[in-house]
Design an enzyme around this catalytic site. Sequence first.
Site, PDB file in Angstrom:
ATOM      1  CG  ASP A  34      -3.583  -2.344  -0.217  1.00 12.87           C
ATOM      2  OD1 ASP A  34      -2.905  -2.823   0.229  1.00 12.87           O
ATOM      3  OD2 ASP A  34      -3.729  -1.056  -0.196  1.00 12.87           O
ATOM      4  CB  SER A  77      -0.791  -0.020   1.342  1.00  9.14           C
ATOM      5  OG  SER A  77      -1.987   0.873   1.055  1.00  9.14           O
TER       6      SER A  77
END
Length: 964
Positions: free
Chosen positions: A799, A514
């Site tokens: 993610d 992320s």
Amino acid sequence: MITRQLSLGTRMLVPDPLGEGVNCLLLRKLGSSHFRPHLQIQQSSSTRHTPVPPVRPELQGVQPESRVALGSRQGSLLGTGLPSHAPGALARVAGGQGAAPPGGSTAAEEREEGSSLEALAAQAAVSLVAYQTSTNWVTLGLPPRTCSPVSCLLALRETHPYYDLQVKVLRARNIRGTDLLSKADCYVQLWLPTASPSPTQTRTVANCSDPEWNEVFHYQIHGAVKNVLELTLYDKDVLGSDQLSLLLFDLRSLRPGQPHRHTFLLDRQDSQELQVEFVLEKSQVPASEVITNGVLVVQPCLRIQGTLGGDERAPHRDYGYRQIQLAVPGAYEKPQLLPLKYPVEQSLPSTFTFHVNPVLSSSLDIELWEKLMVLQSSPSAELEAQNSKLGEGGIVLSSLPLGREEQRIVALGEGQEVTLSVKAEMSSGDLDLRLGFDLCDGEQEFLDKRKQVVSKALQKVLGLSEAPDSGQVPVVAVLGSGGGTRAMSSLYGSLAGLQELGFLDTVTYLSGVSGSTWCISTIYKNPTWSQVALQGPMECAQARVCSSKMGALSKEQLQYYAQELGVRESSGHSVSLIDLWGLLIEYFLYQEENAAKLSDQQEAVSQGQNPYPIYASVNVRTNISGEDFAEWCEFTPYEVGFPKYGAYVPTELFSSEFFMGRLLKLRPEPRICYLQGVWGSAFAASLDEIFLKTAGLSLGFLDSHRGSVDITDDCQKLQQPDPARLRTRLFTPQGPFSQAVLDICTSRFTSAETFNFTRGLCLHKDYVAGREFVAWKDTHPDAFPNELTPMKDCLYLVDGGFAINSPFPLALLPQRAVDLILSFDYSLDAPFEVLQMTEKYCRDRGIPFPKIEVCPGDLEEPRECYLFAEAEDPRSPIVLHFPLVNHTFRTHLAPVVERQTAEEKAFGDFVISGPDTPYGMMNFTYKPEEFDRLVALSRYNVLNNAETLRGALCLALDRRQAGG
């Protein structure tokens, strides 16, 4: 351990019959004039440098079905006795031995142990030989597991037979349908995706609780792959069919020549059952050779090419035309529509191409369509197109001769026919992806150079009298968690602290998920970033973070987004919100077009001058939470791939299209902004995941809407215990309403839909022995091979934080042999959650990892740094964990230097978390002071724990040196 001299000219330590261990040397890089120690596998508690761990205890009995045997040698390669071939050919030692039926054993396996070196080597699956053009490797040695070929470092060739399977669906008993006023209208659907391009089904028996079919279905299956038959019982209705139950039966349970009649219990309470008879026989089709790494299997690919001739009988019409639709079920290509030309027309012939797995026994389906322009009778008198199918026919692909073009005239019915020139070719050569569990050449070469840098840095930071041997330096990995702009900003501070202490040059790997990936991917634009002060990159990051983001929605930017997404879509990509998100991130980070690509970062690691970057994402299912199922995908400057499957492609080819391991359509490498969008797509969640992340609880009421999965094995007495066999499972759905509720609550809003480079590959019959698979949990998706990634057309990447909010699984790969992990957790709450989730992940897979035990007080008020290590298990990495906390930074300007002035105290007196925090996930713009505080805090927490860092480095160095 016994050391013996092989006649192939290389030393090899072969395990004795008791299997004490394996130690072999690998020859890497064709053209090299020397051997290079590369692989050591020993069952010694003093070392943890094993590229692949041993088989889990419950899988110790799994035996290899076939292997490449030591044999006669022709022209030798570098004195090893391997045949020398030009690039594009697979080096092999000899042909394979006769193979056993699924789950069986060969005669070679039954030889007396230790009778000769060759017999001993064959038992351990010696002669692991693979050459692939993508890596230019030749390997000679033992598989990493002494009892199973599963998870081999590199791909090898295995020879397996074909089997003819007959499935006779007999009858069902006591079936309760979904209709209230009548009995069930039952039929059974059979689906064996490893042997058939599409499902087949029985006829429907109307209004009957005890239907009988006695229908026979035939399949040809390959012994190398995991063949799981799906039997679905349906109740047919006017508007559709209701699924009553789904059975998954592993054909490994069958034995050739032994007819097996099985009664599947569908509901024990009211004795619902389905009776099926199986007959398995060895096929007359010759055994074939496959390439496998023990988890995935690559079979030869059948390519069908041809041209379409004209139709001399077709009338030439000015108000319409005819087209031929060609399709091969199960092929990579979609149905192709070609114009039917006439003999008098002077133009190039229409051509077609299909790629398909020949095991599917597919056909070339041909349909003749006519499109007419009809004048409407309405007042507007417009022409309307009407399509009608005039006829259909087909060619069975197995009837085509290999390597020779043949002309076929296909009758399409009612006097219609079409002429085709068709040529079938079998592609069984080298792969365009890398199949194996070793590190790629680029990473290996980086490690060789980085060890020299690390050795000198260790001497300096630890005050050693001399630099340690480069072969014994510890491998240190820095991991950055997710957290959006907060994580990106904080990682700058953490890296600056490591650099100031001189520890940054001791780091081998730098990885993140992320927001941390945004920091890493930005600093790697400078090929020497770690050799210069980070002040410049931090000032640049501050300027971007603290600037207004309103320009991202300007007219010019919106036009730019539309243009870029249009180009991406026209090139064949499936455009999603994540692609738009990537362009927004590009603006946030650079405020201009960034032409950089991930492969450009090869320059930043080519001399070992910086840590090796690893960017993390996870491949998910669109309707399963990331915590329940996620497959880690790593992105590096050299390769993108799945450690779980041992399948990798060059980074430059990530967006290209592959089928059965071969590159079929080359596409440009995507710009890194699109990857940044994937790596940081925290919004690609479902309602269930949103509740789980925000409230800490999932939507509990969904459990009542999920179908049940039951184990229905009652035939254990019919076969020997086989840990690689999947138990028979029965799935019972809840109904259409429950399915609709699940779809609403568990479906993701979006995901990055990407070409699946593992498409067309099959799972090995022993894949469940792979470390990354938790198929021993009967309800885990890993236990459903027909639904795993190689069977899908696309990847769904999001993610990595949806699984674990830090890339521990990629750092814990045994081939990377990481000794010390510096874990920087930038989450606002639950400071030990990533460690606890990693501990569970490792426990499920048998991966050494320290126990995470923290006091209740630490949960309430965590300290700046924690060290976790297992003194009794040196295989377990040392973990140094840094939560994001404002503890002593509040009162100290620097380590042992207290704040004095009111301005200094005010700068350090701030709260990171809370309802009014400026560091929330959705805040992408900070004030300059907020950015500076966050970076200074992260830097200080590293500097303030310098002695703990130094002690952890000393411990890691001692362990590495003690392990030899």
